[in-house]
Design an enzyme around this catalytic site. Structure first.
Site, PDB file in Angstrom:
ATOM      1  N   SER A 136      -1.744  -5.890  -7.417  1.00 32.99           N
ATOM      2  CA  SER A 136      -1.733  -4.828  -6.399  1.00 32.99           C
ATOM      3  C   SER A 136      -2.354  -5.347  -5.119  1.00 32.99           C
ATOM      4  CB  SER A 136      -2.547  -3.640  -6.891  1.00 32.99           C
ATOM      5  OG  SER A 136      -3.928  -3.950  -6.828  1.00 32.99           O
ATOM      6  N   ASP A 137      -2.100  -4.665  -4.031  1.00 32.93           N
ATOM      7  CA  ASP A 137      -2.913  -4.892  -2.836  1.00 32.93           C
ATOM      8  C   ASP A 137      -4.283  -4.260  -3.103  1.00 32.93           C
ATOM      9  OD1 ASP A 137      -3.889  -5.571  -0.339  1.00 32.93           O
ATOM     10  OD2 ASP A 137      -2.117  -4.893   0.747  1.00 32.93           O
ATOM     11  N   TRP A 138      -5.219  -4.547  -2.225  1.00 33.82           N
ATOM     12  CA  TRP A 138      -6.624  -4.175  -2.430  1.00 33.82           C
ATOM     13  C   TRP A 138      -6.848  -2.677  -2.149  1.00 33.82           C
ATOM     14  CZ3 TRP A 138      -5.257  -8.651  -3.617  1.00 33.82           C
ATOM     15  CH2 TRP A 138      -6.129  -9.644  -4.032  1.00 33.82           C
ATOM     16  N   TYR A 182       0.816  -1.223   0.000  1.00 35.07           N
ATOM     17  CA  TYR A 182       0.000   0.000   0.000  1.00 35.07           C
ATOM     18  C   TYR A 182       0.845   1.266   0.000  1.00 35.07           C
ATOM     19  CZ  TYR A 182      -4.398  -2.374   1.161  1.00 35.07           C
ATOM     20  OH  TYR A 182      -5.529  -3.137   1.131  1.00 35.07           O
TER      21      TYR A 182
END
Ligand code: BGC
Length: 686
Positions: A232-234, A201
């Site tokens: 990607s991260d969320w 993030y």
């Protein structure tokens, strides 16, 4: 493939209800979980069905009614085992349970280095050391991918604090980064080839990790030649241009400000700003991992042996619990005695960490205490206990003792019980989770005062900690024994009772240094402490590569407990330490159980001096089981990068000519036996 098919693979959705409504783009056969990417049926490309996580297969918000999974101990507990075999076994369990539930991508492999004892997510990670973290993470990935399930490793890179993580700028010297977190990822990738890497993030040196050209294109894909894909991260994507900077797939895209890899990316493509070659590269990477791991031809559904998985969770807890201090109080002898058990909901179960890694255990949680107040993020603060009661397990193992439980809300009341008991066991718990850091190192809810009061009332007091980090222990000298049980998973109560009663001989070793206080750590203050949610935060990782024990070696400060520390009910001795140079240097020594009980030891080999410079590096470790009197000769091969520095100009690791001092010992602070090694200069790889 058509372009529409290509674009469909680079954008992931959360197949869960938002505000009660299911996203219409998610087909009805997608089970609620963290992520979903549609396949291309025309070409036999399977959908990606993604689930968390590192500690067991999660059931976010309980959307899959009644679906439970094996809740493994915290990553730090696995780290404390120093046992690659157990890491492999947990990887297999994660892969099998994921597949049995219909998932083919595990969002596992959490392996950020634990840099800050207040980081809310350290419990998910493995250690503060690159080698230990890489060995364990890669074993897990290998175990999972052998089940036909892709595993990620995450979060690339430097997601070392949770405070305002979306806007946190992690500042680090790029060379030091190579010698620490990046080296950990590099070694894990080489050993296990995870199908995907999840970006972090945070920003790294001013640029968000998910669109960080230097890290993704430069280091990961360029220098290291990584062939899988970067997801990607969320909610970590900040624009379609992230695709130009090395991001291959947007995950949980409903969480982003816009779904960048849908319309905006397609428009950029139509306008010629986003080249077809890059789109093809993104898709090729995803497909490559799908076929490399065999998602297109999944093996038959595994039958899940829940008893065997429970036994593995128990074994990790047994080997991961660390006996920090023991002034003759442990193990607790069988026999008639009055035992006070105090606090920590020990009559109900053991604490679990919060956030996306939290697993619903068989039978559901024993208790959930809502600590989060109001708002969307309240749930991550819920304090949940897994149904494995240390008190009930102690009763089973000590049938002649009489037990009394006191919840520990009132120090005076608990002290009164302790006074009329033969011994007192206080359980100290600290809830930790994704999304927030602890403000300091203390135990919350007045538990320090509780322990002080109990110890003052009864000198035979021992403390069992269930925490996701090192904590401050102002009462340290007043109690006779201290046990760190971490978040010990669904069999944790049993493991704690077995260690306390000596049924199991403790062998866990600290995967993180326990500082004496925050002032001796690289950041006495928590970065961004007290800033409102969403405010920009800067975290200066000024320790650079000197993370954890390396920092203490550098500054000379004495921590409360060194990295690698852990006591046993037997004794071990080392002798005949020899080292040899060449392409692959080695270190050999003999370890012997010189005590009266069988037990496991974790001898550790460190670098202490390199070509005239003081430098602490863990070079090797081994988990060895030995009967009383038994000795074993151990030889470790050393990764020469751990003896080297990264030469940023040359873009390679450089081993300097000189004398290298190596040591074997019980922990990073106990390294009496040394040997010197002369090495010729060498330029290594990237
Ligand atoms: C976490 C990831 C996780 C993802 C999906 C994020 O909040 O940082 O580790 O895999 O959610 O649940």
């Amino acid at each position: 493939m058509t372009d529409a098919e290509r674009f469909s693979l680079v954008m992931g959705l959360m197949p869960m209800g938002f505000d009660g409504a299911r996203d219409p783009r998610v087909p009805s056969d997608a089970r609620p979980s963290a992520g979903y990417v549609p396949g291309v049926p025309r070409l036999g490309i399977p959908a990606l069905r993604e689930t968390d996580g590192s500690l067991g297969i999660t059931n976010p918000s309980g959307f899959r009614a009644g679906d439970t999974a094996t809740a493994l101990p915290a990553g730090l507990a696995l780290g404390a085992t120093f046992n690659p075999k157990l890491a492999r076994e947990t990887g297999v369990i994660l892969g099998r349970e994921a597949r049995a539930k219909g998932f083919n991508v595990l969002l596992g492999g959490g392996m950020n280095l634990a840099r800050d004892p207040r980081n809310g997510r350290n419990f998910e990670y493995l250690s503060e050391d690159p080698l230990l973290s890489a060995v364990l993470a890669s074993e897990q990935v290998i175990g999972t991918q052998a089940q036909g399930v892709i595993s990620t490793i995450k979060h690339f890179s430097l997601n070392a604090n949770e405070t305002n993580r979306h806007r946190l700028d992690a500042i680090i010297d790029p060379t030091a980064h190579r010698e620490s977190d990046l080296l950990a990822f590099q070694m894990a990738l080489e050993r296990s080839e995870p199908g995907a890497v999840m970006s972090a993030y945070n920003k790294v040196n001013g640029v968000h990790a998910s669109g960080n050209d230097l890290l993704l294109n430069g280091v990961l894909k360029g220098d290291w030649g990584y062939r899988g894909w970067v997801m990607s991260d969320w909610g970590a994507v900040h624009g379609w241009r992230d695709a130009l900077h090395g991001l291959d797939q947007e995950s949980g895209s409903q969480l982003d400000e816009r779904i960048w890899f849908d319309q905006p990316l397609k428009e950029a493509y139509a306008q010629g700003q986003f080249p077809k070659s890059r789109l093809s590269d993104m898709v090729r990477r995803i497909l490559r991992s799908i076929y490399a791991v065999g998602l297109d031809q999944p093996p038959p559904q595994p039958a899940i042996d829940t008893a065997q998985h429970h036994a593995a969770a128990l074994e990790v807890a047994r080997q991961g619990i660390v006996l920090l201090k023991n002034e003759g109080m442990l193990p607790i002898a069988a026999g008639k005695q009055r035992i006070a058990v105090i606090g920590g909901q020990a009559h109900l179960g053991v604490l679990a960490g919060g956030g996306s890694s939290m697993v619903t255990p068989p039978g559901g949680f024993a208790a959930t205490v809502p600590l989060g107040g109001e708002g969307n993020m309240a749930a991550v603060r819920n304090m949940s206990f897994l149904p494995s009661s240390p008190l009930a397990e102690l009763r089973k193992l000590l049938p002649d003792a009489s037990f009394s439980y006191n919840p520990g809300a009132s120090p005076a009341e608990a002290a009164a019980l302790a006074r009329r008991s033969d011994l007192a066991i206080v359980f100290g718990v600290r809830h930790e989770s994704e999304e927030f850091d602890s403000p300091d190192m203390s135990l919350p809810f007045g538990q320090d005062a509780l322990i002080e009061a109990v110890a003052a009332a009864n000198p035979n007091t021992l403390v069992v900690l269930e925490t996701g980090n090192p904590i401050a222990m102002p009462w340290h000298s007043k109690v006779k024994a201290i046990v760190e049980a971490w978040f010990p998973g669904q069999a944790g109560g049993q493991a704690i009772a077995e260690i306390l009663t000596g049924k199991v001989n403790p062998s866990g070793r600290l995967p993180m240094t326990f500082p004496a206080n925050a002032a001796q750590t690289p950041r006495p203050e928590l970065p961004g402490f007290g800033t409102p949610y969403g405010a920009p935060v800067t975290a200066h990782y000024r320790e650079g590569a000197e993370v954890g024990y390396r920092w203490y070696a550098k500054t000379g400060a004495k921590p409360l407990y060194a990295f690698g520390h852990g006591l046993s009910y037997t004794k071990f001795a080392y002798r005949d330490f020899t080292v040899s140079g060449g392409e692959a240097p080695t270190a050999s020594f003999t370890v012997q159980n010189v005590g009266g009980r069988s037990g496991a030891d974790v001898p550790q080999v460190y670098l202490t001096e390199a070509a005239g410079e003081k430098r602490a590096r863990l070079l090797g470790f081994e988990h060895v089981e030995l009967r009383p009197g038994e000795a074993r000769r151990i030889t470790m091969t050393i990764d020469p990068r751990l003896l080297s520095r990264f030469d940023a100009k040359a873009g390679r690791w450089r081993l300097s000519k000189g004398t290298y001092r190596l040591a074997v010992g019980k922990n990073a602070g106990d390294l009496a036996i040394t040997a010197d090694l002369k090495l010729a200069p060498r330029l290594l790889g990237r």
